[in-house]
Design an enzyme around this catalytic site. Structure first.
Site, PDB file in Angstrom:
ATOM      1  N   HIS A   8      -8.730   1.392  -6.079  1.00 33.31           N
ATOM      2  CA  HIS A   8      -7.958   0.448  -5.267  1.00 33.31           C
ATOM      3  C   HIS A   8      -6.486   0.784  -5.428  1.00 33.31           C
ATOM      4  CE1 HIS A   8     -11.432  -1.843  -4.294  1.00 33.31           C
ATOM      5  NE2 HIS A   8     -11.795  -1.778  -5.556  1.00 33.31           N
ATOM      6  N   TYR A  58       0.798  -1.239   0.000  1.00 34.51           N
ATOM      7  CA  TYR A  58       0.000   0.000   0.000  1.00 34.51           C
ATOM      8  C   TYR A  58       0.828   1.286   0.000  1.00 34.51           C
ATOM      9  CZ  TYR A  58      -3.684  -3.334   1.087  1.00 34.51           C
ATOM     10  OH  TYR A  58      -4.547  -4.397   1.034  1.00 34.51           O
TER      11      TYR A  58
HETATM   12  O1  CA2 Z   1      -5.954  -2.042  -2.847  1.00 33.36           O
HETATM   13  C1  CA2 Z   1      -6.847  -1.493  -2.198  1.00 33.36           C
HETATM   14  O2  CA2 Z   1      -6.983  -0.283  -2.124  1.00 33.36           O
HETATM   15  C2  CA2 Z   1      -7.824  -2.372  -1.384  1.00 33.36           C
HETATM   16  O3  CA2 Z   1      -9.113  -1.788  -1.490  1.00 33.36           O
HETATM   17  C3  CA2 Z   1      -7.337  -2.339   0.055  1.00 33.36           C
HETATM   18  C4  CA2 Z   1      -8.125  -3.268   0.986  1.00 33.36           C
HETATM   19  C5  CA2 Z   1      -8.212  -4.676   0.393  1.00 33.36           C
HETATM   20  O4  CA2 Z   1      -9.055  -5.483   1.209  1.00 33.36           O
HETATM   21  C6  CA2 Z   1      -8.756  -4.658  -1.021  1.00 33.36           C
HETATM   22  O5  CA2 Z   1      -8.759  -5.989  -1.523  1.00 33.36           O
HETATM   23  C7  CA2 Z   1      -7.885  -3.786  -1.920  1.00 33.36           C
HETATM   24  C8  CA2 Z   1      -7.452  -3.358   2.334  1.00 33.36           C
HETATM   25  C9  CA2 Z   1      -7.321  -2.056   3.056  1.00 33.36           C
HETATM   26  C10 CA2 Z   1      -6.416  -2.256   4.238  1.00 33.36           C
HETATM   27  O6  CA2 Z   1      -5.413  -1.272   4.186  1.00 33.36           O
HETATM   28  C11 CA2 Z   1      -4.305  -1.441   4.940  1.00 33.36           C
HETATM   29  C12 CA2 Z   1      -3.347  -0.487   4.800  1.00 33.36           C
HETATM   30  C13 CA2 Z   1      -2.182  -0.593   5.513  1.00 33.36           C
HETATM   31  C14 CA2 Z   1      -1.984  -1.648   6.381  1.00 33.36           C
HETATM   32  C15 CA2 Z   1      -2.955  -2.602   6.520  1.00 33.36           C
HETATM   33  C16 CA2 Z   1      -4.124  -2.482   5.799  1.00 33.36           C
END
Ligand code: CA2
Length: 152
Positions: A103, A26
């Protein structure tokens, strides 16, 4: 009624953790960076932004419902709700505003359960796997739709 020059930015569950963990997936930017990026991009086009992030689905639904009369469009990263939530999809569909789905990661190159989005067919803009800068592109494309400048 005139169209409000305001967008709703929605970030779903766990996106408050941006910049604190999993930088390989991310990146290093925080949720505050995302909200500033979208606000700045929108401001350059004469729009303001109302931002909401919540780990509670009902809070997101209430914000989307309020946008029906108060905003011109919605930029949303639903987080994991993308792959599970019929009620989120129904809320987006129910307010009849143009939606941009974002995303950060490329969900199509990750686990199979991330390949399906309940939101995709109620969104007019899709930005996937461009990192945090993808929010800016989604904002621009959404404003193009709102102002009638979209291609096609
Ligand atoms: O890629 C993306 O933006 C997602 O929407 C992010 C979601 C995931 O479940 C989707 O499949 C794709 C997860 C968000 C969690 O974000 C975090 C960021 C940093 C550390 C942990 C989680």
């Amino acid at each position: 009624m005139t169209t409000p020059r305001r967008l709703l930015l929605v970030n779903g569950p766990n996106l408050n953790l941006l910049g604190t963990r999993e930088p390989d997936i991310y990146g290093h930017e925080t949720l505050a960076d995302v909200e500033r990026l979208v606000a700045d991009r929108a401001a350059a086009r004469g729009f303001e932004v109302r931002a909401v992030q919540s780990n509670h689905e009902g809070v997101l639904l209430d914000a989307i419902h309020a946008a029906r009369t108060e905003c011109a469009g919605i930029v949303i990263n639903p987080g994991g709700l993308t792959h599970t939530s019929v009620v989120l999809r129904d809320a987006l569909s129910g307010v009849s505003l143009p939606v941009a789905e974002v995303h950060i990661s490329n969900v199509y190159e990750r686990e199979a359960f991330r390949h399906h989005s309940y939101v995709a067919d109620v969104a007019v803009i899709h930005v996937v796997g461009e990192g945090v800068p993808g929010y800016a592109r989604a904002t621009d494309a959404l404003i193009d739709v709102i102002t009638g400048q979209a291609d096609g």
